[in-house]
Write a protein that holds these residues in place. Structure first.
Motif, PDB file in Angstrom:
ATOM      1  N   ALA A   1      47.552  60.344  71.310  1.00  0.00           N
ATOM      2  CA  ALA A   1      47.788  61.779  71.111  1.00  0.00           C
ATOM      3  C   ALA A   1      46.470  62.545  71.116  1.00  0.00           C
ATOM      4  N   ALA A   2      45.542  62.187  70.217  1.00  0.00           N
ATOM      5  CA  ALA A   2      44.292  62.949  70.123  1.00  0.00           C
ATOM      6  C   ALA A   2      43.471  62.829  71.403  1.00  0.00           C
ATOM      7  N   MET A   3      43.240  61.595  71.874  1.00  0.00           N
ATOM      8  CA  MET A   3      42.383  61.409  73.050  1.00  0.00           C
ATOM      9  C   MET A   3      42.918  62.135  74.279  1.00  0.00           C
ATOM     10  N   PRO A   4      44.189  61.943  74.671  1.00  0.00           N
ATOM     11  CA  PRO A   4      44.650  62.640  75.882  1.00  0.00           C
ATOM     12  C   PRO A   4      44.701  64.154  75.727  1.00  0.00           C
ATOM     13  N   MET A   5      45.014  64.657  74.520  1.00  0.00           N
ATOM     14  CA  MET A   5      45.015  66.112  74.380  1.00  0.00           C
ATOM     15  C   MET A   5      43.604  66.659  74.568  1.00  0.00           C
ATOM     16  N   ILE A   6      42.617  65.914  74.061  1.00  0.00           N
ATOM     17  CA  ILE A   6      41.219  66.315  74.264  1.00  0.00           C
ATOM     18  C   ILE A   6      40.867  66.260  75.743  1.00  0.00           C
ATOM     19  N   PHE A   7      41.266  65.151  76.391  1.00  0.00           N
ATOM     20  CA  PHE A   7      40.981  65.043  77.823  1.00  0.00           C
ATOM     21  C   PHE A   7      41.715  66.125  78.599  1.00  0.00           C
ATOM     22  N   GLY A   8      42.892  66.508  78.102  1.00  0.00           N
ATOM     23  CA  GLY A   8      43.626  67.591  78.759  1.00  0.00           C
ATOM     24  C   GLY A   8      42.816  68.874  78.739  1.00  0.00           C
ATOM     25  N   LEU A   9      42.336  69.247  77.569  1.00  0.00           N
ATOM     26  CA  LEU A   9      41.552  70.487  77.477  1.00  0.00           C
ATOM     27  C   LEU A   9      40.247  70.356  78.260  1.00  0.00           C
ATOM     28  N   MET A  10      39.606  69.188  78.182  1.00  0.00           N
ATOM     29  CA  MET A  10      38.353  69.008  78.917  1.00  0.00           C
ATOM     30  C   MET A  10      38.589  69.170  80.411  1.00  0.00           C
ATOM     31  N   ASN A  11      39.645  68.530  80.911  1.00  0.00           N
ATOM     32  CA  ASN A  11      39.954  68.634  82.332  1.00  0.00           C
ATOM     33  C   ASN A  11      40.251  70.057  82.743  1.00  0.00           C
ATOM     34  N   ALA A  12      40.998  70.754  81.905  1.00  0.00           N
ATOM     35  CA  ALA A  12      41.397  72.102  82.276  1.00  0.00           C
ATOM     36  C   ALA A  12      40.209  73.043  82.278  1.00  0.00           C
ATOM     37  N   ILE A  13      39.294  72.879  81.337  1.00  0.00           N
ATOM     38  CA  ILE A  13      38.328  73.938  81.066  1.00  0.00           C
ATOM     39  C   ILE A  13      36.904  73.615  81.497  1.00  0.00           C
ATOM     40  N   VAL A  14      36.451  72.365  81.308  1.00  0.00           N
ATOM     41  CA  VAL A  14      35.026  72.092  81.571  1.00  0.00           C
ATOM     42  C   VAL A  14      34.606  72.449  83.004  1.00  0.00           C
ATOM     43  N   PRO A  15      35.349  72.033  84.046  1.00  0.00           N
ATOM     44  CA  PRO A  15      34.908  72.420  85.393  1.00  0.00           C
ATOM     45  C   PRO A  15      34.855  73.938  85.570  1.00  0.00           C
TER      46      PRO A  15
ATOM     47  N   HIS B   1      41.600  61.770  52.729  1.00  0.00           N
ATOM     48  CA  HIS B   1      40.328  62.133  53.373  1.00  0.00           C
ATOM     49  C   HIS B   1      40.459  62.193  54.886  1.00  0.00           C
ATOM     50  N   PHE B   2      40.948  61.115  55.493  1.00  0.00           N
ATOM     51  CA  PHE B   2      40.864  61.124  56.959  1.00  0.00           C
ATOM     52  C   PHE B   2      41.942  61.994  57.583  1.00  0.00           C
ATOM     53  N   HIS B   3      43.020  62.285  56.819  1.00  0.00           N
ATOM     54  CA  HIS B   3      43.950  63.270  57.386  1.00  0.00           C
ATOM     55  C   HIS B   3      43.372  64.676  57.300  1.00  0.00           C
ATOM     56  N   TYR B   4      42.556  64.946  56.279  1.00  0.00           N
ATOM     57  CA  TYR B   4      41.914  66.262  56.216  1.00  0.00           C
ATOM     58  C   TYR B   4      40.959  66.464  57.384  1.00  0.00           C
ATOM     59  N   VAL B   5      40.221  65.423  57.784  1.00  0.00           N
ATOM     60  CA  VAL B   5      39.300  65.624  58.906  1.00  0.00           C
ATOM     61  C   VAL B   5      40.016  65.518  60.247  1.00  0.00           C
ATOM     62  N   LEU B   6      41.004  64.619  60.347  1.00  0.00           N
ATOM     63  CA  LEU B   6      41.630  64.449  61.660  1.00  0.00           C
ATOM     64  C   LEU B   6      42.682  65.518  61.941  1.00  0.00           C
ATOM     65  N   VAL B   7      43.532  65.830  60.974  1.00  0.00           N
ATOM     66  CA  VAL B   7      44.511  66.898  61.208  1.00  0.00           C
ATOM     67  C   VAL B   7      43.818  68.247  61.068  1.00  0.00           C
ATOM     68  N   GLY B   8      43.093  68.412  59.936  1.00  0.00           N
ATOM     69  CA  GLY B   8      42.401  69.685  59.726  1.00  0.00           C
ATOM     70  C   GLY B   8      41.346  69.947  60.776  1.00  0.00           C
ATOM     71  N   GLY B   9      40.786  68.901  61.382  1.00  0.00           N
ATOM     72  CA  GLY B   9      39.789  69.092  62.427  1.00  0.00           C
ATOM     73  C   GLY B   9      40.397  69.039  63.808  1.00  0.00           C
ATOM     74  N   THR B  10      40.795  67.819  64.224  1.00  0.00           N
ATOM     75  CA  THR B  10      41.230  67.639  65.603  1.00  0.00           C
ATOM     76  C   THR B  10      42.528  68.371  65.929  1.00  0.00           C
ATOM     77  N   VAL B  11      43.554  68.198  65.085  1.00  0.00           N
ATOM     78  CA  VAL B  11      44.847  68.783  65.428  1.00  0.00           C
ATOM     79  C   VAL B  11      44.771  70.313  65.404  1.00  0.00           C
ATOM     80  N   PHE B  12      44.121  70.868  64.373  1.00  0.00           N
ATOM     81  CA  PHE B  12      43.944  72.325  64.359  1.00  0.00           C
ATOM     82  C   PHE B  12      43.157  72.759  65.599  1.00  0.00           C
ATOM     83  N   GLY B  13      42.151  71.980  65.946  1.00  0.00           N
ATOM     84  CA  GLY B  13      41.347  72.296  67.123  1.00  0.00           C
ATOM     85  C   GLY B  13      42.175  72.297  68.391  1.00  0.00           C
ATOM     86  N   MET B  14      43.042  71.291  68.525  1.00  0.00           N
ATOM     87  CA  MET B  14      43.862  71.208  69.730  1.00  0.00           C
ATOM     88  C   MET B  14      44.869  72.353  69.786  1.00  0.00           C
ATOM     89  N   PHE B  15      45.432  72.716  68.621  1.00  0.00           N
ATOM     90  CA  PHE B  15      46.371  73.850  68.617  1.00  0.00           C
ATOM     91  C   PHE B  15      45.632  75.149  68.945  1.00  0.00           C
TER      92      PHE B  15
END
Lengths: 639, 103
Positions: free
Chosen positions: A101-115, A406-420
């Motif tokens: 979930a986290a890795m492909p969503m990140i790759f999705g945004l990277m693919n869409a936006i970085v180029p 702890h790790f849900h605060y950094v992973l959901v609060g960080g990555t998931v919020f970031g992806m949304f």
């Protein structure tokens, strides 16, 4: 073998039925169909959508697994999902959320936006990009098919040996973990390499390193982390595969192996991995906060420096996951100090975000809400992180719900919020439509409140002594109320996610196209139409500074100044080989999981080798889009 | 520059030394022979036991050298990025190995 032929014939039949019968036009019709187009695409914008959507699909799968776990823990002595099933749920929840979930969503945004942000027409290796996606998808599918065929892995997402060895985990569960992650890991590795080469080589004229938007910078550092971290996982999984399938003894201490080696290898990969998933979220936040504060990012250079430093330190701290293994006080204190050092660059980032908002003209769109909600949430996760970094205290916290919180605060609060935040911000650029803001705000508030309701009480569950990864607890020891509150919180997150799904559905129904620059953006991606044409930039833009599009707008220009005359544009041809090669890996994986009969496994590897051969000797130089076509398309947009 | 249809790849020298096929073939042959030799040394008792490990490590080092310089063109100009990333990789590998062995 027979099964494979039957499946192949069935697949041909189904394609024939859905495309209107088998006759001499059959192949042509298949090749012009939408499905074929998406299966064979090498366009980074389409691959981005494939990545993001399949990542979101796995996010829902992992979410359902989490929901099941919380339902089991709602009251003491519950018997909804007991024992092995609960172990499978917790293992698959962790594995799915991180890798699928986290890795492909990140790759999705990277693919869409970085180029788009660096002013490129595609990534450096479009074929490899498609291959990376399909390998990830094949691995993810393989891993999740374990639910149906033979039982899911149940040794935790860390899959520690000796628990993960044959003796204690018989059955194919861990084999699915090993081979599924190995296959999707190859996909991630080549994806990371691709972005490194893209960002180094394909920047538009004038786009120097210190003019790159922060999302591009974090993607760059993340890709470097992938390059250095994933080989450790590959090696660990390979050793575990040999132990499980071919009777090796790398991790069996009775035969001279070492159990701790797995932990070392896993965390040498695993700790950079958490920075791999958090850094792009930092990048999204920087873009969103800067755009919606209508200010240049505060302390850009220090942000870049902090990103690189976090990436570097990420490799120096893996032993803090192993404080209680007994490696000794010297090792523990060394890694504790290194771990606490990471709080410094992270703190720099947090203050820079706050100073960016300071005095800005803030617009609270959904993306901005997620970014603002992210800051305190992530800081709380960081705080508990520093608490866990102290070895003496860690002896108390370890393996308790405090760690889970702890790790849900950094992973959901960080990555998931970031992806949304990234989804709401870049949805118009990816799909050409704007997500509904009202539903978006509903999504944000239910998700935020639900999240804190779920995970804040879990700190106390941990402090009161509830161990993680257990399927039930005693009544009358003060854990009932907190567990109940925690489960209620999950419903908040569920409602929020459902609102997001409905929002996506509703947005697809809406006719209105998004404007090219809906947010008054600052970076290059907003200078081209939404969604961009397949060649992105008809003429490569000339970049004059940081936030190039903003600079042009300030100078009174309508768009970017071109850096080259209109010419014919070289495009890569679509290819069916990535799907075929991934299918080969998929079959090989299944074959080896089935054990005892290696015929299918070897057959799959033969498919892989054949497709590699075909790719190597393929004479395909792509095609060109001529200036006339580009001018016609531009007129269509303006009309 | 009309018809300039590909983006320039930065930091690549315009002209490169022409290199022969022979160089590659010889390197390839040496690498195959060294690999076979390593297997041979492990499988048989040609050399005393204490010598096997140092010998195959030396073989491995030669292969790395050939790989980097013949096939990955580290001897040519404009290899700054490769050197940077290889050095970073070596640094991380050394830290990891030292961490595992000493800690």
């Amino acid at each position: 073998m027979g099964t494979l032929i039957v499946l192949l014939v069935l697949a041909l039949f189904l394609t024939a039925i859905f495309t209107g019968g088998y006759n001499k036009d059959f192949l042509d019709r298949v090749k012009t169909s939408k499905v074929w187009d998406w299966l064979t695409t090498v366009d980074h914008k389409k691959i981005a959508i494939l990545y993001f959507m399949s990542g979101f699909f796995f996010f829902i799968v992992g979410g359902i697994e989490a929901l099941f776990m919380r339902l089991q823990l709602i009251v003491p002595h519950n018997d909804l999902f007991v024992g092995d099933t609960f172990n499978e749920l917790l293992t698959m929840h962790g594995t799915t959320m991180i890798f699928l979930a986290a890795m492909p969503m990140i790759f999705g945004l990277m693919n869409a936006i970085v180029p788009l942000q660096i002013g490129a027409r595609d990534v450096a290796f479009p074929f490899v990009n498609a291959l990376g996606f399909w390998l990830f998808f094949a691995g993810g599918l393989l891993l999740n098919l374990s639910w149906i065929f033979g039982g899911a892995p149940d040794a935790g997402w860390t899959s520690y040996t000796s628990l993960a060895l044959n003796e204690y985990s018989p059955g194919p569960g861990i084999d699915y973990y090993v081979l599924g992650l190995q296959i999707s890991g190859i996909g991630t590795l080549i994806g990371g390499l691709n972005f490194l080469v893209t960002i180094i080589n394909l920047r538009a004229p004038g786009m120097t390193y210190l003019r790159m938007p922060l999302f591009t910078w974090t993607s760059f550092v993340t890709s470097a982390l992938i390059l250095f971290a994933f080989p450790a996982l590959t090696v660990a999984l390979l050793l575990l595969m040999f132990d499980r399938l071919f009777g090796a003894n790398f991790f069996d201490y009775t035969m001279g192996g070492s159990t701790v080696i797995w932990q070392h290898l896993f965390w040498i990969f695993g700790h950079p991995e958490v920075y791999i998933v958090i850094l792009p979220a930092f990048g999204v936040m920087s873009e969103v906060i800067s755009t919606f504060s209508k200010k240049r990012l505060f302390g850009y250079t220090s942000m870049v420096f902090a990103t690189v430093l976090i990436g570097f330190l990420g490799f120096m701290v893996w032993v803090h996951h192993m404080f209680t293994v007994g490696l000794g006080p010297v090792s523990n204190s060394l890694f504790a100090v290194a771990t606490m050092a990471i709080a410094v660059p992270t703190g720099i980032k947090v203050f820079n975000w706050l100073f960016t908002m300071w005095g800005g003209e803030i617009r609270f769109t959904t993306a901005m809400l997620f970014a603002v909600g992210f800051i305190p949430t992530f800081v709380m996760g960081g705080m508990t992180g520093v608490m866990l970094a102290l070895p003496p205290a860690d002896y108390q916290y370890q393996d308790s719900y405090f760690v889970v919180a702890h790790f849900h605060y950094v992973l959901v609060g960080g990555t998931v919020f970031g992806m949304f935040a990234g989804a709401y911000y870049w949805w118009p650029k990816m799909f050409g439509k704007l997500l509904d803001e009202k539903l978006g705000k509903f999504h944000f508030w239910t998700f935020l409140i639900g999240f804190h309701l779920t995970f804040f009480p879990q700190h106390f569950l941990g402090l009161f002594g509830m161990p993680r990864r257990v399927f039930t607890y005693q009544s009358g020891v003060g854990l009932e109320t907190i567990n109940l509150i925690s489960t209620i919180g999950v419903f908040g997150m569920t409602i929020g996610t459902l609102a997001f799904i409905y929002n996506i559905y509703k947005t697809f129904k809406v006719e209105a196209q998004a404007p090219a620059d809906p947010w008054n953006g600052r970076t290059l991606e907003w200078a081209i139409p939404s969604p961009p044409p397949e060649y992105n930039f008809a003429q490569l833009p000339r970049v004059r500074g940081l936030d190039p599009f903003w600079l042009e707008k300030q100078a009174g220009n309508k768009g970017m100044t071109p850096a080259e005359p209109l010419g014919s544009i070289h495009m890569p041809s679509p290819s069916y080989l990535p799907v075929l090669m991934s299918l080969g890996f998929f079959i090989a994986g299944f074959g080896f999981i089935a054990r005892g009969n290696y015929a299918v496994g070897i057959l799959g590897l033969i498919v892989v080798v054949i497709t590699m051969f075909m790719r190597s000797f393929e004479q395909d130089h792509g095609y060109h889009i001529e200036p006339e076509e580009i001018e016609d398309a531009n007129k269509g947009v303006q009309a | 520059m009309a018809g300039h249809n590909q983006q320039s790849t930065t930091n690549q020298p315009a002209s490169r030394k022409p290199e022969g096929v022979m160089k590659h073939l010889i390197s390839f042959a040496i690498m195959i022979v060294l690999t076979a030799l390593a297997f041979y040394l492990v499988a048989t008792d040609v050399v005393p036991e204490g010598w096997v490990l140092p010998l195959i490590i030396i073989f491995a080092a030669i292969q790395v050298f050939l790989q980097l310089f013949t096939f990955m063109h580290l001897d040519q100009k404009g290899s700054g990025y490769y050197t940077l990333f290889i050095m970073a990789g070596i640094l991380i590998a050394v830290v990891s190995a030292v961490g595992i062995i000493l800690m």
